[in-house]
Design an enzyme around this catalytic site. Structure first.
Site, short mmCIF file in Angstrom:
data_model
loop_
_atom_site.label_atom_id
_atom_site.label_comp_id
_atom_site.label_asym_id
_atom_site.label_seq_id
_atom_site.Cartn_x
_atom_site.Cartn_y
_atom_site.Cartn_z
N TYR A 152 0.70 -1.09 0.04
CA TYR A 152 0.02 -0.02 0.17
C TYR A 152 0.75 1.28 -0.01
CZ TYR A 152 -3.90 3.28 1.46
OH TYR A 152 -4.63 4.09 1.62
N LYS B 273 1.19 4.10 -3.14
CA LYS B 273 0.75 5.36 -2.70
C LYS B 273 2.11 6.44 -3.12
CE LYS B 273 -3.73 5.08 -1.79
NZ LYS B 273 -4.61 5.57 -2.98
N1 LIG Z 1 -10.22 5.12 4.65
C1 LIG Z 1 -9.10 5.75 4.98
O1 LIG Z 1 -8.70 5.85 6.14
C2 LIG Z 1 -8.17 6.39 3.93
C3 LIG Z 1 -6.83 6.94 4.41
C4 LIG Z 1 -6.29 7.44 3.73
C5 LIG Z 1 -6.45 7.06 2.05
N2 LIG Z 1 -7.32 6.53 1.57
C6 LIG Z 1 -7.70 6.38 0.19
O2 LIG Z 1 -9.05 6.80 -0.02
C7 LIG Z 1 -9.50 6.08 -1.15
C8 LIG Z 1 -10.81 5.52 -1.04
O3 LIG Z 1 -10.92 4.57 0.05
P1 LIG Z 1 -12.12 4.18 1.10
O4 LIG Z 1 -11.36 4.17 2.58
O5 LIG Z 1 -13.23 4.97 0.66
O6 LIG Z 1 -12.20 2.67 0.61
P2 LIG Z 1 -13.45 1.69 0.57
O7 LIG Z 1 -14.63 2.02 1.44
O8 LIG Z 1 -12.86 0.30 0.78
O9 LIG Z 1 -14.12 2.04 -0.86
C9 LIG Z 1 -13.25 1.67 -1.97
C10 LIG Z 1 -13.92 2.01 -3.32
O10 LIG Z 1 -13.10 1.50 -4.34
C11 LIG Z 1 -13.72 0.49 -5.34
N3 LIG Z 1 -12.87 -0.29 -5.81
C12 LIG Z 1 -12.18 -1.49 -4.92
N4 LIG Z 1 -11.86 -2.28 -5.74
C13 LIG Z 1 -12.24 -2.07 -7.06
C14 LIG Z 1 -12.12 -2.91 -8.21
N5 LIG Z 1 -11.39 -3.78 -8.24
N6 LIG Z 1 -12.73 -2.40 -9.37
C15 LIG Z 1 -13.40 -1.24 -9.23
N7 LIG Z 1 -13.46 -0.47 -7.92
C16 LIG Z 1 -12.83 -0.96 -6.90
C17 LIG Z 1 -15.07 0.26 -4.62
O11 LIG Z 1 -15.94 -0.17 -5.45
P3 LIG Z 1 -16.70 -1.56 -5.41
O12 LIG Z 1 -16.28 -2.61 -4.48
O13 LIG Z 1 -18.07 -1.42 -5.74
O14 LIG Z 1 -16.05 -2.24 -6.70
C18 LIG Z 1 -15.32 1.42 -3.75
O15 LIG Z 1 -16.10 2.26 -4.26
C19 LIG Z 1 -8.54 5.19 -1.44
O16 LIG Z 1 -7.63 5.49 -2.67
C20 LIG Z 1 -7.59 4.89 -0.31
O17 LIG Z 1 -6.59 4.43 -0.32
C21 LIG Z 1 -8.29 5.98 2.60
#
Ligand SMILES: NC(=O)c1ccc[n+]([C@@H]2O[C@H](COP(=O)([O-])OP(=O)(O)OC[C@H]3O[C@@H](n4cnc5c(N)ncnc54)[C@H](OP(=O)(O)O)[C@@H]3O)[C@@H](O)[C@H]2O)c1
Length: 254
Positions: free
Chosen positions: A154, A158
């Site tokens: 990860y 990033k």
């Molecule tokens: N949550 C945190 O604390 C955090 C912190 C720093 C950065 N981020 C970043 O923020 C972004 C969003 O994360 P989140 O926390 O919102 O994650 P999440 O709730 O797990 O959502 C992930 C999203 O990505 C899509 N996705 C995952 N695998 C996929 C695939 N194979 N094909 C198409 N779409 C896919 C999922 O859609 P489907 O499952 O419907 O396909 C979902 O809409 C990411 O880039 C993550 O690295 C998150």
């Protein structure tokens, strides 16, 4: 007409960002494996369009077709601005090096690194051919700059995105273009991804208890609050620092 392309719009941060664009009267094209009915309802209320493309970004053929469909939908005759939010992401594999599963590593880089790169590459080409201005936001993470046990994949993905953002922005500036490309690090957000992090085994992720505690103590921000900070930044576009990796903590009063 303005359009926002949001990858991973079905839930979590992507859903919140797509929702904010719709609130602003901006058409949204979402891309994920699951359709989100709430976004369609919001678009109908706001009198804008919401198009969803079902796509598994871990599959390179699906990705190629998904990009084609998005570009076809985005570049309509009266288009003046296209935003692209590269948000879709996965945390897996959380594992120490030596125990990594090769297929999960490949999938991870395809979703978190190859997908945003290929989207940006295609979008800039189309935009320049059609004389349309674009704003690109790559969702990154503090893990790009920190060494975290169990997060080698990860964190390195990033870090690649941050470097790609800075290089592409520098090239655009050198070419005299008005497009902006930035990265946005959202802090710790209360989404399914955090649930996956808390479910990791301590042998694979030594800091798992720290993340459980963050949840217990209510330290995670809501996706909506994190999306609001991004929208405020976009509303002051003239002061955006092209190529910068913006961090939520630098943009809010703590
Ligand atoms: N949550 C945190 O604390 C955090 C912190 C720093 C950065 N981020 C970043 O923020 C972004 C969003 O994360 P989140 O926390 O919102 O994650 P999440 O709730 O797990 O959502 C992930 C999203 O990505 C899509 N996705 C995952 N695998 C996929 C695939 N194979 N094909 C198409 N779409 C896919 C999922 O859609 P489907 O499952 O419907 O396909 C979902 O809409 C990411 O880039 C993550 O690295 C998150």
């Amino acid at each position: 007409m303005k359009v926002a392309i949001v990858t991973g719009d079905s839930r979590g941060l992507g859903q919140a960002i797509a929702d904010k664009f719709l609130n602003e009267g901006i058409h949204v094209i979402g891309l994920s494996r699951t359709h989100n009915d709430t976004l369609k309802e919001k678009a109908d209320q706001k009198g804008v369009t919401y198009s969803h493309i079902r796509c598994d970004l871990s599959d390179s053929n699906d990705l190629t077709q998904g990009i084609d469909k998005v570009m076809y939908l985005a570049f309509q005759n009266d288009i003046e601005k296209v935003y692209l939010v590269n948000n879709a992401g996965v945390i897996d594999p959380i594992e120490t090096v030596g125990q990594l599963d090769a297929s999960l590593v490949n999938k991870h880089f395809q979703i978190n690194v190859t997908t945003p790169i290929l989207f940006i590459n295609r979008l800039l080409k189309e935009a320049d051919e059609q004389g349309v201005n674009v704003g690109i936001i790559n969702i990154t993470s503090g893990a790009a700059e920190k060494t975290i046990h169990g997060w080698s994949i990860y964190g390195s993905g990033k870090a690649a995105i941050n470097q790609f953002t800075e290089t592409a922005a520098m090239e655009q500036e050198k070419a005299g273009s008005e497009h902006f490309i930035i990265a946005y690090s959202p802090g710790v957000v209360d989404t399914d991804m955090q649930g996956e992090i808390r479910a990791a085994a301590e042998s694979a992720f030594a800091d798992v208890d720290k993340f459980k505690k963050l949840k217990e103590e209510g330290q995670l921000r809501s996706p909506s609050a994190v999306a609001d900070v991004l929208m405020k930044l976009l509303s002051e576009e003239e002061s955006i620092d092209n190529g910068r990796v913006y961090k939520l903590y630098d943009l809010i009063d703590q």
